[in-house]
Design a protein around this motif. Structure first.
Motif, PDB file in Angstrom:
ATOM      1  N   LEU A 114       0.837  -1.209   0.000  1.00  0.00           N
ATOM      2  CA  LEU A 114       0.000   0.000   0.000  1.00  0.00           C
ATOM      3  C   LEU A 114       0.869   1.254   0.000  1.00  0.00           C
ATOM      4  O   LEU A 114       0.581   2.224  -0.710  1.00  0.00           O
ATOM      5  N   GLY A 115       1.949   1.234   0.800  1.00  0.00           N
ATOM      6  CA  GLY A 115       2.825   2.400   0.846  1.00  0.00           C
ATOM      7  C   GLY A 115       3.537   2.643  -0.467  1.00  0.00           C
ATOM      8  O   GLY A 115       3.675   3.792  -0.911  1.00  0.00           O
ATOM      9  N   SER A 116       3.966   1.563  -1.127  1.00  0.00           N
ATOM     10  CA  SER A 116       4.635   1.732  -2.420  1.00  0.00           C
ATOM     11  C   SER A 116       3.671   2.234  -3.480  1.00  0.00           C
ATOM     12  O   SER A 116       4.071   2.976  -4.390  1.00  0.00           O
ATOM     13  N   ALA A 117       2.388   1.835  -3.370  1.00  0.00           N
ATOM     14  CA  ALA A 117       1.390   2.309  -4.333  1.00  0.00           C
ATOM     15  C   ALA A 117       1.187   3.822  -4.225  1.00  0.00           C
ATOM     16  O   ALA A 117       0.806   4.471  -5.207  1.00  0.00           O
ATOM     17  N   GLN A 118       1.443   4.372  -3.029  1.00  0.00           N
ATOM     18  CA  GLN A 118       1.324   5.820  -2.865  1.00  0.00           C
ATOM     19  C   GLN A 118       2.452   6.553  -3.585  1.00  0.00           C
ATOM     20  O   GLN A 118       2.287   7.710  -3.979  1.00  0.00           O
ATOM     21  N   LEU A 119       3.589   5.889  -3.727  1.00  0.00           N
ATOM     22  CA  LEU A 119       4.720   6.514  -4.416  1.00  0.00           C
ATOM     23  C   LEU A 119       4.541   6.497  -5.923  1.00  0.00           C
ATOM     24  O   LEU A 119       4.816   7.485  -6.606  1.00  0.00           O
ATOM     25  N   PRO A 121       2.038   4.105  -9.070  1.00  0.00           N
ATOM     26  CA  PRO A 121       1.106   2.992  -9.301  1.00  0.00           C
ATOM     27  C   PRO A 121       1.791   1.669  -9.646  1.00  0.00           C
ATOM     28  O   PRO A 121       1.251   0.596  -9.358  1.00  0.00           O
ATOM     29  N   ALA A 122       2.961   1.737 -10.272  1.00  0.00           N
ATOM     30  CA  ALA A 122       3.664   0.510 -10.652  1.00  0.00           C
ATOM     31  C   ALA A 122       4.641   0.025  -9.598  1.00  0.00           C
ATOM     32  O   ALA A 122       5.240  -1.040  -9.759  1.00  0.00           O
ATOM     33  N   ALA A 123       4.814   0.791  -8.510  1.00  0.00           N
ATOM     34  CA  ALA A 123       5.793   0.420  -7.490  1.00  0.00           C
ATOM     35  C   ALA A 123       5.486  -0.924  -6.826  1.00  0.00           C
ATOM     36  O   ALA A 123       6.417  -1.689  -6.548  1.00  0.00           O
ATOM     37  N   PRO A 124       4.220  -1.271  -6.533  1.00  0.00           N
ATOM     38  CA  PRO A 124       3.971  -2.599  -5.939  1.00  0.00           C
ATOM     39  C   PRO A 124       4.455  -3.744  -6.815  1.00  0.00           C
ATOM     40  O   PRO A 124       4.903  -4.774  -6.302  1.00  0.00           O
ATOM     41  N   PHE A 125       4.369  -3.574  -8.123  1.00  0.00           N
ATOM     42  CA  PHE A 125       4.852  -4.615  -9.025  1.00  0.00           C
ATOM     43  C   PHE A 125       6.367  -4.772  -8.906  1.00  0.00           C
ATOM     44  O   PHE A 125       6.893  -5.894  -8.904  1.00  0.00           O
TER      45      PHE A 125
END
Length: 279
Positions: A114-119, A121-125
């Motif tokens: 969730l935190g990476s998605a705030q940075l 949109p593709a960060a969780p991947f």
């Protein structure tokens, strides 16, 4: 960690066995990928509840039943997941994890995603792809070895290292364990490249390699200039692929492709560049 040593005059023979449970750092690395998978499961469960709740609030019972049916069918495939994680170990793969650790790790994994998605949109991947690196590293455990300076033998996971063909040995200590890398002369058959051992045994193994290896062999490069140039260019190209695609492709889906290419090809590119430098 099991370690034994036997003394014979000035020579010291050592035996060791290492597993992820022998080091807090290794245990932490072993939990990274399952925690991310658990985080995905928690977020998927939350999404499922939200979809069902939204459908019920809108009096759309057919949609709610459809979502639940889809989730049930997906859960029925859970028996295939352990088969993907089967190894040749004596104990099942999941025995190295505790339920409490998996629960805590899964919650942390959900927050990381969730935190990476705030940075971005593709960060969780990217986080998901990166989590496979410690999984691949810890898959090498458990490992064992035997070093006998008196007999001039070094055995790693029941495979003897051809000391007369070793052209170089490098080791990095990380806490209670060390990671070593063998370089061989050209034409050597299949032999161990990586060795994992207790940190206090590095000197024994290093001295054994120094005494069992011809000095002229250690100075000889395993590749010529042309091969070094080709490997270096390939490595640079693979590392540069991600940034180049990031600049050329349009924002949105194009950046996702660039991140994926940069993570996958960049890793192999770094390995090629390291080989070019160290060979």
């Amino acid at each position: 960690m099991m370690a034994q040593s036997t003394s014979d005059t000035d020579a010291v023979a050592v035996d060791w066995e290492l597993d992820v449970t022998d080091s807090p750092l290794l245990q932490l690395l072993a939990y990274v990928c399952p925690s991310i998978f658990g985080g995905v499961a928690i977020l998927a469960g939350g999404l499922l509840l939200w979809l069902v709740g939204t459908a019920l609030l809108d009096d759309d019972f057919a949609q709610a039943v459809g979502v639940i049916a889809f989730a049930v069918l997906a859960l029925l495939s859970r028996r295939y997941l352990p088969a993907l994680l089967e190894t040749n170990l004596t104990d099942p793969f999941w025995n190295r994890y505790s339920r409490r650790g998996l629960v805590i790790g899964s919650v942390c994994g959900a927050f990381v995603l969730l935190g990476s998605a705030q940075l971005h949109p593709a960060a969780p991947f990217v986080v998901f792809i990166a989590s496979w690196v410690p999984l691949v590293f810890t898959a090498a455990f458990p490992t064992s070895g035997h070093a006998d300076p008196a007999a001039g033998t070094l055995v790693v996971d029941d495979t003897e290292v051809p000391l007369d063909a070793v052209s170089g040995f490098r080791a990095v200590s990380v806490g209670t364990f060390a990671v070593g890398w063998f370089s061989y002369t050209r034409g050597v058959p299949t032999a161990p490249r990586l060795i994992l051992l207790p940190s206090n045994y590095v000197d024994v193994v290093t001295d054994l390699i120094e005494t069992g290896t011809d000095s002229s062999t250690r100075e000889r490069s395993t590749i010529d200039r042309t091969e070094r140039l080709i490997a270096g260019l390939f490595g640079l190209g693979m590392v540069a692929l991600g940034p180049i695609l990031w600049l050329l492709l349009p924002p949105g889906d194009g950046q996702v492709v660039a991140l994926y290419a940069g993570a996958m090809f960049g890793l192999f590119g770094i390995m090629l560049l390291w080989y070019t430098y160290s060979a």
